[in-house]
Scaffold this motif. Structure first.
Motif, PDB file in Angstrom:
ATOM      1  N   ARG A  86       0.836  -1.210   0.000  1.00 36.75           N
ATOM      2  CA  ARG A  86       0.000   0.000   0.000  1.00 36.75           C
ATOM      3  C   ARG A  86       0.870   1.260   0.000  1.00 36.75           C
ATOM      4  N   GLY A 134      -0.359  -0.822   6.707  1.00 38.27           N
ATOM      5  CA  GLY A 134      -1.470  -0.639   5.778  1.00 38.27           C
ATOM      6  C   GLY A 134      -2.471   0.402   6.201  1.00 38.27           C
ATOM      7  N   ARG A 178      -4.469   3.686   6.761  1.00 42.94           N
ATOM      8  CA  ARG A 178      -4.586   4.853   5.877  1.00 42.94           C
ATOM      9  C   ARG A 178      -3.946   6.097   6.499  1.00 42.94           C
TER      10      ARG A 178
END
Length: 312
Positions: free
Chosen positions: A106, A284, A286
């Motif tokens: 990511r 991962g 956000r």
């Protein structure tokens, strides 16, 4: 605690009681064992497949062969990867123990989406790279070679777990970068061996003997490895703005390690604490990814912050 782990702890406790040298030798062999390479996670497969690959020949630092005798073996192939516009500023990623470059999937998407190029590698014994062992000295060699190829300074260096220690020492020893991001990092090689002692069942009274045995078992030519791999004693240069990210519930590397690192780098350092993410999920998240991007692009600042992910 899994049954296999309980059995291993019981074995080490018993062996340490009846034959301490044997417990130390068996513990050192276990400490250096990487195990089967971690597979590419399905969520990271597309990023992994999209990478440009370049093999890198490397002579491992670990000195003990399968038969127990000392001796340097041949070279292995280290898998290196690149994503993004070949002409864009480059960010180097250094993964942790029993992980691989694609674990940053990511983050790789975020960095390339922001117009940056990403370079990473699978450490020896990890991912698609050859070998069965990994030492911080291997990481230093690979990082230097990639840095020479890229004609560093890097636009940024991002490390996770053991990769923080390896990358941080590389920066201390002269690899150049504009910024450093350290996720769930270790302070020192000694902290890593201490963690093994606590988790294995080896009595704490044998802590110093275990540390010595680990060094002699795999790195007999490097008696200074504990002194050298210590980010508190050998910090990242003050000219490099550094972001420490760590979850307060990390069960692999406790959060206080990044607190210590932040305090040791106070003139150019920021600490960002998360809750509820642990050791690996933090990569991962956000908000964490957004903070990494902000750090790579924003003016330097110091201080600390806290992030709690939304309930899932």
């Amino acid at each position: 605690m899994p049954q296999t782990q309980r059995a291993a702890r019981a074995m080490f406790r018993t062996l340490a009681r009846v034959a301490p040298p044997a417990a130390l030798a068996h513990g050192a062999a276990t400490y250096w064992r990487v195990g089967a390479p971690a597979p590419v996670r399905p969520a990271d497969q597309a990023v992994h497949d999209a990478a440009r690959r370049t093999p890198l020949e490397h002579r491992p630092t670990f000195r003990r062969g399968r038969d127990g005798r000392l001796g340097v073996g041949g070279t292995i192939t280290v898998a290196t990867y690149a994503w993004g516009d070949p002409g864009a500023p480059a960010v180097l990623l250094v993964h942790g123990w029993r992980s691989r470059a694609s674990a940053f999937g990511r983050i790789i998407e975020d960095l390339t989406g922001a117009g940056l190029r990403v370079v990473a590698y699978d450490a020896p014994g990890h991912g698609a790279s050859g070998g069965q062992r990994r030492t911080g000295l291997d990481d230093l060699t690979v990082i230097r070679r990639l840095s020479d190829t890229e004609n560093a300074p890097w636009a940024g260096v991002v490390g996770h777990s053991l990769g923080v220690l390896a990358a941080g020492i590389a920066l201390h020893e002269g690899v150049e970068t504009e910024r450093f991001t350290a996720v769930a990092g270790l302070t020192s090689f000694r902290v890593a061996t201490d963690g093994f002692v606590r988790g294995s069942g080896i009595p704490w009274a044998l802590r110093d003997g275990f540390a010595t045995t680990v060094q002699r078992y795999g790195l007999p030519d490097h008696p200074d490895v504990y002194e050298r791999f210590d980010l508190l004693a050998h910090p990242v240069p003050a000219s490099v703005p550094t972001l420490w990210l760590h979850d307060d519930g990390d069960r692999v590397n406790p959060h206080h390690l990044s607190v210590q690192l932040h305090e040791a780098h106070a003139d150019s350092s920021e600490l960002f604490t998360t809750t509820g993410l642990g050791h690996n999920k933090i990569l991962g998240d956000r908000a964490v990814r957004s903070r990494i991007l902000d750090h790579l692009a924003a003016p330097a600042r110091t201080g600390s912050g806290t992030h709690r992910p939304p309930a899932r």
